[in-house]
Design a protein around this motif. Structure first.
Motif, PDB file in Angstrom:
ATOM      1  N   VAL A  40     -31.148 -11.065   4.885  1.00 25.25           N
ATOM      2  CA  VAL A  40     -30.565 -10.284   5.575  1.00 25.25           C
ATOM      3  C   VAL A  40     -29.387 -10.554   6.013  1.00 25.25           C
ATOM      4  O   VAL A  40     -28.167  -9.774   5.961  1.00 25.25           O
ATOM      5  N   TRP A  41     -29.059 -11.752   6.296  1.00 24.55           N
ATOM      6  CA  TRP A  41     -27.490 -12.305   6.727  1.00 24.55           C
ATOM      7  C   TRP A  41     -26.610 -12.218   5.500  1.00 24.55           C
ATOM      8  O   TRP A  41     -25.378 -12.054   5.637  1.00 24.55           O
ATOM      9  N   LEU A  42     -27.083 -12.615   4.498  1.00 24.38           N
ATOM     10  CA  LEU A  42     -26.315 -12.690   3.310  1.00 24.38           C
ATOM     11  C   LEU A  42     -25.937 -11.039   3.058  1.00 24.38           C
ATOM     12  O   LEU A  42     -24.661 -10.877   2.795  1.00 24.38           O
ATOM     13  N   ALA A  43     -26.663 -10.037   2.988  1.00 19.72           N
ATOM     14  CA  ALA A  43     -26.516  -8.785   2.840  1.00 19.72           C
ATOM     15  C   ALA A  43     -25.519  -8.459   3.941  1.00 19.72           C
ATOM     16  O   ALA A  43     -24.700  -7.707   3.809  1.00 19.72           O
ATOM     17  N   PHE A  44     -25.736  -8.768   5.211  1.00 20.04           N
ATOM     18  CA  PHE A  44     -24.822  -8.405   6.179  1.00 20.04           C
ATOM     19  C   PHE A  44     -23.363  -8.758   6.114  1.00 20.04           C
ATOM     20  O   PHE A  44     -22.508  -8.203   6.239  1.00 20.04           O
ATOM     21  N   ALA A  45     -23.268 -10.174   5.832  1.00 17.03           N
ATOM     22  CA  ALA A  45     -21.990 -10.715   5.643  1.00 17.03           C
ATOM     23  C   ALA A  45     -21.240  -9.940   4.520  1.00 17.03           C
ATOM     24  O   ALA A  45     -20.146  -9.609   4.528  1.00 17.03           O
ATOM     25  N   TRP A  46     -21.960  -9.879   3.389  1.00 18.06           N
ATOM     26  CA  TRP A  46     -21.394  -9.246   1.991  1.00 18.06           C
ATOM     27  C   TRP A  46     -20.941  -7.699   2.507  1.00 18.06           C
ATOM     28  O   TRP A  46     -19.796  -7.315   2.146  1.00 18.06           O
ATOM     29  N   ILE A  47     -21.639  -6.897   3.201  1.00 20.50           N
ATOM     30  CA  ILE A  47     -21.222  -5.576   3.224  1.00 20.50           C
ATOM     31  C   ILE A  47     -20.124  -5.680   4.498  1.00 20.50           C
ATOM     32  O   ILE A  47     -19.329  -4.922   4.439  1.00 20.50           O
ATOM     33  N   ALA A  48     -20.372  -6.267   5.593  1.00 20.33           N
ATOM     34  CA  ALA A  48     -19.363  -6.430   6.459  1.00 20.33           C
ATOM     35  C   ALA A  48     -18.035  -6.818   6.085  1.00 20.33           C
ATOM     36  O   ALA A  48     -17.236  -6.061   6.650  1.00 20.33           O
ATOM     37  N   SER A  49     -18.097  -7.692   5.310  1.00 17.08           N
ATOM     38  CA  SER A  49     -16.733  -8.159   4.958  1.00 17.08           C
ATOM     39  C   SER A  49     -16.135  -7.040   3.986  1.00 17.08           C
ATOM     40  O   SER A  49     -15.035  -6.985   4.155  1.00 17.08           O
ATOM     41  N   ALA A  50     -16.775  -6.248   3.161  1.00 20.06           N
ATOM     42  CA  ALA A  50     -16.301  -5.224   2.393  1.00 20.06           C
ATOM     43  C   ALA A  50     -15.805  -3.988   3.165  1.00 20.06           C
ATOM     44  O   ALA A  50     -14.829  -3.622   3.023  1.00 20.06           O
ATOM     45  N   LEU A  51     -16.341  -3.708   4.482  1.00 18.88           N
ATOM     46  CA  LEU A  51     -16.184  -2.818   5.109  1.00 18.88           C
ATOM     47  C   LEU A  51     -14.989  -3.039   5.993  1.00 18.88           C
ATOM     48  O   LEU A  51     -14.103  -2.348   6.251  1.00 18.88           O
ATOM     49  N   ALA A  52     -14.902  -4.345   6.306  1.00 16.17           N
ATOM     50  CA  ALA A  52     -13.818  -4.931   7.074  1.00 16.17           C
ATOM     51  C   ALA A  52     -12.520  -4.754   6.226  1.00 16.17           C
ATOM     52  O   ALA A  52     -11.362  -4.630   7.165  1.00 16.17           O
ATOM     53  N   ALA A  53     -12.721  -4.851   4.884  1.00 18.18           N
ATOM     54  CA  ALA A  53     -11.478  -4.817   4.122  1.00 18.18           C
ATOM     55  C   ALA A  53     -10.869  -3.177   4.025  1.00 18.18           C
ATOM     56  O   ALA A  53      -9.603  -2.942   3.624  1.00 18.18           O
ATOM     57  N   GLU A  54     -11.751  -2.399   4.533  1.00 18.12           N
ATOM     58  CA  GLU A  54     -11.302  -0.801   4.403  1.00 18.12           C
ATOM     59  C   GLU A  54     -10.463  -0.703   5.459  1.00 18.12           C
ATOM     60  O   GLU A  54     -10.784  -1.106   6.507  1.00 18.12           O
ATOM     61  N   PRO A  55      -9.891   0.505   5.540  1.00 18.48           N
ATOM     62  CA  PRO A  55      -8.943   1.104   6.359  1.00 18.48           C
ATOM     63  C   PRO A  55      -9.870   1.484   7.726  1.00 18.48           C
ATOM     64  O   PRO A  55     -11.016   2.110   7.671  1.00 18.48           O
ATOM     65  N   GLY A  56      -9.586   1.143   8.988  1.00 23.83           N
ATOM     66  CA  GLY A  56     -10.585   1.489  10.125  1.00 23.83           C
ATOM     67  C   GLY A  56     -11.249   0.364  10.309  1.00 23.83           C
ATOM     68  O   GLY A  56     -11.783   0.208  11.350  1.00 23.83           O
ATOM     69  N   GLY A  57     -11.770  -0.714   9.381  1.00 21.52           N
ATOM     70  CA  GLY A  57     -12.549  -1.766   9.601  1.00 21.52           C
ATOM     71  C   GLY A  57     -13.962  -1.526   9.702  1.00 21.52           C
ATOM     72  O   GLY A  57     -14.481  -0.321   9.455  1.00 21.52           O
ATOM     73  N   ILE A  58     -14.754  -2.450  10.410  1.00 25.21           N
ATOM     74  CA  ILE A  58     -15.914  -2.236  10.547  1.00 25.21           C
ATOM     75  C   ILE A  58     -16.422  -0.865  11.376  1.00 25.21           C
ATOM     76  O   ILE A  58     -17.068  -0.177  11.241  1.00 25.21           O
TER      77      ILE A  58
END
Lengths: 493, 69
Positions: free
Chosen positions: A198-216
């Motif tokens: 769960v935490w790996l998935a969360f970290a993975w996806i959160a960091s991908a989203l954070a890199a996009e405009p508008g962030g998490i």
């Protein structure tokens, strides 16, 4: 390639589970107490994870994120109230008390504990019967889920019946072999594995989203940001949290775990760790569900949203790992239920009503026969999945919740009588069954049997009915001479 | 006779239950660090609950389930 990988991971899980089972078998005595309760010797970590994993593992990955995807992440708060606070308190109030009594009198099941105090085979049988009634279809649904998932995983190469049948056979072999000790050990392995996933998935996806405009923040849909709204009304959230929290305590595989703690220290530590585990598991899992909505993914028909999200943002092997882990999670829920269901059947129905003179070694054999019978029957049912059984399985939490208040009253109120218990247990079950299966009845505009009572759901209303009946009937009846209140109020002290 | 510690813990548990859902943030859509503000409340409240449970377990474990020593 990913399907092959997933099947490989499921197979690897099974091999590990069997190995753990074999080790557990070697250290388990041939007694019912050791088979069903691991000799009342589980430590903090194992007890914590086995209790959690038995009920919530598949929900964490599938049902929960799906709910957060379609209705919003408020279910996080429902889980917090339900499992972080209420279940913790019930763990203490019901669980610790049951642990004390189990220790003093050697109880293995809930029915046994009640039957002894109230001098009533009928009550013992009723509680076991009611429990199996709700448990059986619930186990069936797990098999349906696993069979369907395997079929989807292999693109139909493994047909539904073969998948469900194979998993049933595996569970039988495993539970018959290892009993509670092995089940609890694999649950623990699996719990740690899931938490990391769960935490790996969360970290993975959160960091991908954070890199996009508008962030998490941009991934949280506008309509999900405010607390409440949609299906989330205060009554609905409270009904769900209360109904499920009390229901969980009476699920045989959870209730039986009240008896298995090694020491008071273990119970104290687990008690304080519930809220921590709730935050660690559910916050990331449910946020992922809501983010899937925010980034515009679609839920597949009859499928789950988390695998879709993982496929979008993480490598194939990781998504495969998570999906396979969730499958294993379903199995680990079922094995605990099988074991507990079998113990209710053999100890509270077969022995008292059919063969009272069964010897210890015969009962040891019988417990395992019970597992085979129970699992085979649910498997056969899962091939036909009759609509009635599906409805019972889906409303099982509410059905179990009806048992909680009569049991609580019995544990804490000396003047509870056998008649009060029978009325409370039978009356609340009847009421709840009619709300689920019967016609809707309004009298003069007031709901008598309905889907909702001013926004409150039937499980909670039924609990109030059970409470009133137990206390009311106890107040106007006297204890029978065969009842012995001191069993709960003196020996334990 | 209800002891003071029983009363205190009773009140504490009721508060823990009552505010597990932050009713005062109902309809509040503010975001903090990318998440709805009530998600942060939840995280904080679970930590508070765990701390309270731990303190209860350490100091007053016998209070309600009643083991006379």
């Amino acid at each position: 390639m990913s399907a092959l990988l997933e099947v490989g991971i499921v197979a690897a899980y099974m091999v590990v589970a069997l190995a753990v089972g074999a080790v557990a078998y070697r250290v388990t005595d041939r007694t019912a107490e050791d088979y069903y309760l691991a000799g009342r010797g589980l430590g903090t970590g194992v007890l914590l994870f086995t209790t959690f994993a038995t009920l919530l593992s598949a929900f964490t990955f599938f049902g929960g994120p799906n709910t957060a995807f379609s209705s919003g992440p408020e279910w996080i708060l429902v889980m917090g109230l339900m499992d972080g606070v209420l279940f913790g308190l019930l763990w203490y109030l019901l669980g610790y008390r049951q642990w004390l009594l189990g220790r003093a009198h050697g109880y293995v099941t809930l029915g046994e504990m009640l039957g002894d105090r109230f001098g009533s085979k009928t009550l013992r049988g009723l509680v076991a019967g009611v429990s199996i009634f709700w448990l059986f279809p619930y186990v069936m649904l797990q098999q349906v889920g696993a069979g369907t998932a395997l079929e989807a995983l292999t693109d139909g190469l493994v047909p539904y019946w073969a998948g469900a049948g194979f998993i049933t056979l595996f569970m039988i072999a495993y539970v018959v072999l290892s009993g509670m000790r092995g089940v609890a050990w694999t649950d623990t392995l699996q719990g740690v594995f899931m938490l990391s996933m769960v935490w790996l998935a969360f970290a993975w996806i959160a960091s991908a989203l954070a890199a996009e405009p508008g962030g998490i923040g941009a991934a949280m849909p506008d309509e999900f940001r405010a607390l409440g709204g949609g299906v989330y009304s205060p009554q609905w959230m409270l009904s769900q949290a209360v109904g499920i929290a009390f229901g969980v305590t009476m699920f045989p595989q959870v209730n039986q775990r009240f008896f298995v703690g090694k020491s008071e220290k273990v119970l104290k530590r687990t008690f304080a760790l519930w809220p921590v585990l709730v935050v660690l598991l559910f916050v990331p899992a449910f946020l992922l569900g809501s983010w899937a909505q925010g980034v515009g993914l679609a839920m597949p028909d009859g499928g789950n949203v988390l695998p879709v999200l993982l496929a979008e943002y993480t490598p194939g092997w990781f998504a495969a790992l998570v999906v396979a882990g969730a499958l294993a999670a379903m199995m680990s829920s079922s094995d605990s239920m099988l074991l507990s269901g079998a113990s209710y059947f053999t100890r509270d129905l077969y022995r008292p009503f059919v063969n009272a003179d069964a010897s210890e070694s015969y009962e040891n054999k019988l417990g395992r026969i019970g597992v085979v019978v129970f699992a085979s029957a649910t498997f056969v049912a899962s091939l036909f999945t009759p609509g009635t059984l599906v409805s019972i399985g889906e409303t099982a939490f509410g059905g179990f919740a009806q048992l909680a208040l009569p049991v609580g009253v019995a544990l804490y109120w000396r003047n509870t009588t056998r008649s009060g218990m029978l009325a409370g247990v039978a009356g609340s079950q009847l009421f709840y069954l009619v709300t689920v299966f019967g016609p809707t009845v309004y009298v003069g505009g007031f709901p008598v049997f309905a889907d909702a009572y001013w926004g409150w759901l039937p499980p909670v209303v039924g609990m109030a009915v059970g409470l009133v009946l137990t206390v009311g009937v106890s107040a106007v009846t006297a204890q029978a001479t065969s009842e012995d209140a001191s069993v709960y109020f003196e020996a334990a002290d | 006779m209800v002891s003071r510690s029983a009363l205190g813990w009773g009140v504490a548990f009721v508060v823990l239950v009552a505010l597990a859902i932050p009713w005062f943030l109902w309809n509040d859509a503010s975001m903090v660090a990318g998440l709805p503000v009530w998600v942060w409340w939840h995280v904080g409240w679970m930590v508070v609950t765990a701390a309270a449970f731990a303190a209860f377990a350490r100091r007053d474990w016998g209070t309600f389930a009643g083991v006379a020593k």
